[in-house]
Scaffold this active site. Sequence first.
Site, PDB file in Angstrom:
ATOM      1  N   GLU A   1      35.534   8.906  11.532  1.00 28.45           N
ATOM      2  CA  GLU A   1      35.881  10.271  11.101  1.00 28.45           C
ATOM      3  C   GLU A   1      34.726  10.993  10.428  1.00 28.45           C
ATOM      4  O   GLU A   1      34.468  12.167  10.692  1.00 28.45           O
ATOM      5  CB  GLU A   1      37.082  10.252  10.151  1.00 28.45           C
ATOM      6  CG  GLU A   1      38.428  10.019  10.831  1.00 28.45           C
ATOM      7  CD  GLU A   1      38.725   8.547  11.063  1.00 28.45           C
ATOM      8  OE1 GLU A   1      37.915   7.702  10.641  1.00 28.45           O
ATOM      9  OE2 GLU A   1      39.773   8.231  11.662  1.00 28.45           O
TER      10      GLU A   1
ATOM     11  N   HIS B   1      50.089   7.087   5.101  1.00 23.37           N
ATOM     12  CA  HIS B   1      50.233   7.952   6.282  1.00 23.37           C
ATOM     13  C   HIS B   1      51.128   9.156   6.009  1.00 23.37           C
ATOM     14  O   HIS B   1      51.656   9.748   6.944  1.00 23.37           O
ATOM     15  CB  HIS B   1      50.831   7.164   7.453  1.00 23.37           C
ATOM     16  CG  HIS B   1      49.833   6.361   8.232  1.00 23.37           C
ATOM     17  ND1 HIS B   1      49.111   5.343   7.681  1.00 23.37           N
ATOM     18  CD2 HIS B   1      49.436   6.436   9.534  1.00 23.37           C
ATOM     19  CE1 HIS B   1      48.325   4.814   8.609  1.00 23.37           C
ATOM     20  NE2 HIS B   1      48.498   5.456   9.738  1.00 23.37           N
TER      21      HIS B   1
END
Lengths: 333, 328
Positions: free
Chosen positions: B60, B129
């Site tokens: 990322e 998450h």
Amino acid sequence: MTAATHSGASLDPTRKAFYHGLLRQMVQLRRFEERAGEAYAQGRIGGFCHLYIGQEAVATGAISALRDDDYLFASYREHAHALVRGTPARAVMAELFGKATGCSGGKGGSMHLFDAPRHFLGGHAIVGSHIPIAAGAGFAIKSRGTDQVAVCFFGEAAVNIGAFHETLNMAALWELPAIFICENNRYGMGTALERAAAVYDIAHRACSYDMASETADGMDVLAMYEVTARAVERARERKLPTLIEARTYRYMGHSMADPIHGHYRTKEELEEQKARDPIEHLTGLLREGELLTDAERDALRQSVEEEIADAVQFADESPDPEPGALYTDVYAD
Amino acid sequence: MATITYRDALNQALREEMQRDDTVFLMGEEVGVYQGAYKVSRGLLEEFGPSRVVDTPIAELSFAGIGVGAAMVGLRPVIEFMTWNFALLAIDQVVNSAAKMLYMSGGQTPMPVVFRGPGGAALQLGAQHSQALEAWFAHVPGLKVVAPATPYDAKGLLKSAIRDNNPVVFLEGEMLYNTKGEVPEEEYAIPLGSAEVKRAGTDVTLVCHSKTVAVALRAADRLADEHGIAAEVVDLRTIRPLDVDTLVTSVRKTNRCVVIEEGWYFCGVGAQVVDELQREAFDHLDAPILRVTQADVPMPYNKLLERAAKPSPEQVLEAVRRVAYLER
């Protein structure tokens, strides 16, 4: 390691002007930094100021092997890279002084020099953050189908960050026209490379990504020129990246706020390294090859002295940014 | 007007902007061959090819940085994070690089990059998450922050985000991808920085964005049915720049306000909304402004605990009863 194979006799007399250009460039960097150090000590330059003294051969040799439309990205020790790219000494010194006439309008400072028209794109002060950014320029070059090269300069301490490895992987995987030049000056602030890295030979890290790599004598400007020229050919013609490890040495402390030697390195080591001075090295070669007279050397030094004195005076006399500049450039239209 | 999903509205926006401008490209994990982890990029690889729909390794930080660099030299990258939770690995590039480059270069380097992906809690995905991180990014000058609630807004705002010359953090709702709404066939774009009144009312203003718009609308239905209270639902749509005018106009009318968000309470988006309203509409307020947020805890896995942690219509109803002095 690519040996410094040059001797005075091996120099090409027809390239005398080129050699003189390299010498003048390195002398300009040296004097610029010395005068910046003085101005910092006088409180005319603020913040952090990282000098390049000792490393002149790396930026000079490498950038001399590039085209003007190639993209350059550098760390916070980047006065030299802007100067070699052609940003006027006035604009760089004025930026260090925080003035409106500086190359970043006084809003960047020593660590954030920018000269977008000359494709010099920073001045990045989070260690290694510009490694993926440079690869992004390489991605754009490939996407547009042009034949430029994106070049990234960073210190050896940056090779231990995750982004270095992530980026080398993607640059090799996607065959990006990028050149990663690690300026190994042996210390990340006060931490010696061997105390921070399991693998001493930084160039070896390219093996992990099946990327071409070379180690160069970063105190030899001609070696830096040649190793970079080979990487440029690889990038421009074959769209392949290269990792170059330039073994160099910094004479000053990490920044102007840091000690030159002390707990982390000895004065003796420093003196020993100075015996390999890049300016003296090239001067010696030129003298040996009878390509530099005393008069030429003195004229070169004199012209640099005048240029830098003018830059300091210009920076000194330039205005601060207008108060309204505080709120401009936060967002683009 | 066609009724399509939020997912397909985003897909249309990407497709149309990539057709319109060949400097736009999409990069991220699973965006190409796999057709998108949430299928937002379905069909784009086939239409635009691998040089414009770029699958990345799990990296990322660096693919965000590649987006920053590509934007600096003239492309318009759309960087997809599989979720905003993972984007925390890339926050250095978003905050230290993208948000500041224009300023620290003295205006030389525009940064037309969009960072997008789903945020907020879905169902039982656990603490790592389930985060709504709007407030983190909205704190930073130089970024624009967008969080659409409907398919219509998602398409119109993403098109504007891609055309914007600034870095835009575009937070989609993971639970919104399957929701449906009307989207016109013809071209349109919604300017960044404009809130919208999703339901008009006179008695209390419910400020919300993204997934909490549905929470506020359900609460508004029940307020009307159960209490005869006409709630006005204001969807921020863009968190930064914040459309203070629309908020003030509404509160001047209703004199009461509850702010709902999926993020946490402390230093949340609602804290900023309350600050703006107490300065700009102080004399129009008949009660302190209350906030409904996620519980101030990492998200638990257990279904009942998770439900208790999320903002609900019941919590909004309770807050409205309090600002209306129906309940102490």
